[in-house]
Write a protein that holds these residues in place. Structure first.
Motif, short mmCIF file in Angstrom:
data_model
loop_
_atom_site.label_atom_id
_atom_site.label_comp_id
_atom_site.label_asym_id
_atom_site.label_seq_id
_atom_site.Cartn_x
_atom_site.Cartn_y
_atom_site.Cartn_z
N VAL A 179 -33.72 -28.84 5.53
CA VAL A 179 -34.80 -29.40 4.70
C VAL A 179 -35.68 -30.29 5.57
O VAL A 179 -35.22 -30.86 6.56
CB VAL A 179 -34.22 -30.20 3.52
N PRO A 180 -36.96 -30.43 5.22
CA PRO A 180 -37.89 -31.18 6.07
C PRO A 180 -37.49 -32.63 6.29
O PRO A 180 -37.82 -33.22 7.33
CB PRO A 180 -39.22 -31.10 5.30
N TYR A 181 -36.78 -33.22 5.32
CA TYR A 181 -36.43 -34.63 5.43
C TYR A 181 -35.06 -34.86 6.08
O TYR A 181 -34.60 -36.01 6.18
CB TYR A 181 -36.45 -35.29 4.05
N ALA A 182 -34.40 -33.81 6.56
CA ALA A 182 -33.03 -33.94 7.06
C ALA A 182 -32.91 -34.92 8.22
O ALA A 182 -31.97 -35.71 8.28
CB ALA A 182 -32.49 -32.57 7.49
N ASP A 183 -33.87 -34.89 9.16
CA ASP A 183 -33.75 -35.75 10.33
C ASP A 183 -34.29 -37.16 10.12
O ASP A 183 -34.07 -38.04 10.94
CB ASP A 183 -34.43 -35.10 11.55
N ILE A 184 -35.01 -37.39 8.99
CA ILE A 184 -35.53 -38.74 8.74
C ILE A 184 -34.76 -39.45 7.62
O ILE A 184 -34.94 -40.64 7.39
CB ILE A 184 -37.03 -38.71 8.39
N PHE A 185 -33.91 -38.71 6.91
CA PHE A 185 -33.03 -39.33 5.92
C PHE A 185 -32.06 -40.26 6.66
O PHE A 185 -31.72 -40.04 7.81
CB PHE A 185 -32.26 -38.25 5.17
N SER A 186 -31.63 -41.29 5.99
CA SER A 186 -30.69 -42.22 6.63
C SER A 186 -29.39 -42.27 5.85
O SER A 186 -29.39 -42.70 4.68
CB SER A 186 -31.31 -43.62 6.70
N PRO A 187 -28.28 -41.84 6.46
CA PRO A 187 -28.18 -41.24 7.80
C PRO A 187 -28.76 -39.81 7.80
O PRO A 187 -28.86 -39.18 6.75
CB PRO A 187 -26.67 -41.21 8.05
N SER A 188 -29.14 -39.34 8.98
CA SER A 188 -29.70 -37.99 9.08
C SER A 188 -28.67 -36.96 8.62
O SER A 188 -27.47 -37.15 8.78
CB SER A 188 -30.17 -37.70 10.50
N LEU A 189 -29.16 -35.86 8.05
CA LEU A 189 -28.29 -34.91 7.35
C LEU A 189 -27.92 -33.72 8.22
O LEU A 189 -28.79 -33.03 8.76
CB LEU A 189 -29.00 -34.41 6.09
N THR A 190 -26.63 -33.47 8.31
CA THR A 190 -26.16 -32.25 8.95
C THR A 190 -26.44 -31.08 8.01
O THR A 190 -26.15 -31.14 6.81
CB THR A 190 -24.65 -32.34 9.24
N THR A 191 -27.03 -30.04 8.56
CA THR A 191 -27.38 -28.87 7.74
C THR A 191 -27.01 -27.58 8.47
O THR A 191 -26.81 -27.58 9.68
CB THR A 191 -28.89 -28.84 7.42
N VAL A 192 -26.94 -26.51 7.70
CA VAL A 192 -26.81 -25.17 8.25
C VAL A 192 -28.12 -24.46 7.96
O VAL A 192 -28.44 -24.19 6.80
CB VAL A 192 -25.62 -24.39 7.65
N ALA A 193 -28.89 -24.21 9.01
CA ALA A 193 -30.23 -23.65 8.83
C ALA A 193 -30.20 -22.14 8.89
O ALA A 193 -29.41 -21.54 9.63
CB ALA A 193 -31.16 -24.19 9.91
N GLN A 194 -31.07 -21.52 8.11
CA GLN A 194 -31.30 -20.09 8.26
C GLN A 194 -32.69 -19.90 8.85
O GLN A 194 -33.61 -20.66 8.53
CB GLN A 194 -31.14 -19.34 6.95
N PRO A 195 -32.86 -18.92 9.74
CA PRO A 195 -34.14 -18.72 10.41
C PRO A 195 -35.16 -18.07 9.48
O PRO A 195 -35.50 -16.89 9.62
CB PRO A 195 -33.78 -17.82 11.59
N ALA A 196 -35.66 -18.85 8.54
CA ALA A 196 -36.51 -18.30 7.47
C ALA A 196 -37.77 -17.65 8.02
O ALA A 196 -38.19 -16.60 7.52
CB ALA A 196 -36.86 -19.41 6.48
N PHE A 197 -38.39 -18.26 9.04
CA PHE A 197 -39.62 -17.68 9.58
C PHE A 197 -39.35 -16.31 10.20
O PHE A 197 -40.09 -15.35 9.97
CB PHE A 197 -40.24 -18.61 10.61
N LYS A 198 -38.28 -16.21 10.97
CA LYS A 198 -37.93 -14.93 11.59
C LYS A 198 -37.59 -13.89 10.52
O LYS A 198 -37.92 -12.71 10.66
CB LYS A 198 -36.76 -15.11 12.55
N MET A 199 -36.93 -14.33 9.47
CA MET A 199 -36.56 -13.41 8.39
C MET A 199 -37.81 -12.91 7.66
O MET A 199 -37.92 -11.73 7.33
CB MET A 199 -35.59 -14.10 7.43
N GLY A 200 -38.76 -13.82 7.42
CA GLY A 200 -40.01 -13.42 6.79
C GLY A 200 -40.80 -12.46 7.65
O GLY A 200 -41.36 -11.48 7.16
N GLU A 201 -40.85 -12.75 8.96
CA GLU A 201 -41.55 -11.85 9.90
C GLU A 201 -40.91 -10.47 9.91
O GLU A 201 -41.60 -9.45 9.91
CB GLU A 201 -41.52 -12.45 11.30
N LYS A 202 -39.57 -10.45 9.90
CA LYS A 202 -38.86 -9.16 9.91
C LYS A 202 -39.19 -8.36 8.66
O LYS A 202 -39.47 -7.15 8.73
CB LYS A 202 -37.35 -9.40 10.00
N ALA A 203 -39.16 -9.02 7.51
CA ALA A 203 -39.46 -8.33 6.26
C ALA A 203 -40.88 -7.77 6.27
O ALA A 203 -41.12 -6.62 5.86
CB ALA A 203 -39.28 -9.28 5.07
#
Length: 334
Positions: A278-302
């Motif tokens: 999520v866009p706020y993951a690195d500025i949230f306090s404490p910063s949030l550990t996330t599992v990201a999916q490559p949404a841009f690459k997936m959209g490009e592939k589609a």
């Protein structure tokens, strides 16, 4: 006023109608700069506007595709749409965005509307409630690609995440930090919504692999509107979890709101991981550990898959599934 035609532009520029047509279709291979300049000046002087409908009928293309998303509020949806739009812009195509709200009736109306507008293809996050309609599109060799969800009984190329691995990465990260009472919060499960089902399955498999007993009460499916109450009931268990995995970005927001309202400290009192960055993951306090999916690459592939289908409408014998790798982004919340 008389409508300005290509013939008028050609006469004003001192060129043939075919030359003007080539200019309008951006076929400049054998066109001199002076010729282009004269045509451009003629178009501006006469205020000529091409007849898009007539051109579409002649070319048998509206240079438009439709994109149907399940819920435009998801960060994943907005990233995918942006990637698709980028690819379409490169091909001089337009995009019509439709938000189905996971409602089959709404999805059906959008499909019918897009077909009536004679779009050249569709990229859809399907609800699963219009199998017959999609089967008919396949039968007619209409170019279509699915995103994010597998629909049984429909042979359509699909782009989605390795969802089980996403959950495995989240569980593994928590186990490495010493957590063993791990909960997973999700919207209500639906066999047609592939990510939820697969992420829950991945969570269970990861616990088993790490030899952690499954506590069914740590799996909390709930409506978004009731999610904080559901989390509260889970936290009242005699042995409540000390870590939570949010199955997607909207669930993560509910988890964080609950934690804030209860004045709980992350990660001292409860560790948190969200699937979907999520866009706020690195500025949230404490910063949030996330599992990201490559949404841009997936959209490009589609989008690229769809353009391949639009250029070659010969249907392959078997639909392909394209899985993308998730990535753990370790921060401070666990």
């Amino acid at each position: 006023m008389k409508k300005v035609t290509i013939a008028d532009v050609a006469q004003h520029a001192g060129v043939s109608k075919s030359t003007v047509s080539q200019y309008l279709n951006q076929r400049f291979d054998y066109m001199g700069e002076q010729t282009k300049a004269r045509i451009e000046e003629a178009i501006a002087a006469l205020e000529y506007s091409p007849n898009i409908v007539a051109r579409s009928l002649k070319q048998k293309s509206t240079t438009t595709i439709g994109v149907i998303v399940a819920n435009i509020l998801h960060v994943f949806s907005t990233h995918v749409i942006r990637a698709i739009e980028d690819v379409c812009n490169e091909h001089n195509f337009h995009v019509i965005i439709c938000n189905a709200d996971d409602q089959p009736e709404k999805e059906k109306k959008y499909i019918e509307m897009l077909r009536a507008k004679q779009v050249d293809g569709i990229i859809a996050v399907p609800t699963g409630g219009n199998v017959a309609l999609y089967q008919d599109l396949v039968k007619k060799n209409f170019p279509i690609v699915f995103m994010d969800r597998l629909i049984h009984g429909v042979e359509i190329d699909t782009v989605l995440l390795d969802n089980e691995k996403a959950s495995f990465l989240a569980v593994e990260a928590l186990v490495k930090q010493g957590y063993s009472q791990i909960a997973m919060i999700s919207p209500f499960l639906d066999p047609n919504i592939t990510p939820r089902e697969e992420r829950i399955n991945g969570y269970k498999k990861a616990l088993e692999q790490h030899q952690i007993p499954l506590e069914e009460r740590y799996i909390v499916p709930s409506a978004i509107s009731e999610m904080q109450e559901s989390i509260g009931r889970m936290m009242q268990l005699p042995n409540p979890p000390n870590a939570i995995i949010a199955v997607n970005d909207r669930v993560l927001k509910q988890v964080l709101t609950y934690v804030k309202n209860q004045q709980m400290r992350i990660p001292e009192e409860i560790a948190v991981i969200g699937i979907d960055d999520v866009p706020y993951a690195d500025i949230f306090s404490p910063s949030l550990t996330t599992v990201a999916q490559p949404a841009f690459k997936m959209g490009e592939k589609a989008a690229n898959l769809l353009f391949e289908k639009m250029q070659n409408k010969e249907r392959s014998n078997q639909a392909q599934i394209y899985r993308f790798e998730p990535e753990l982004i370790a921060r401070e919340s666990c």
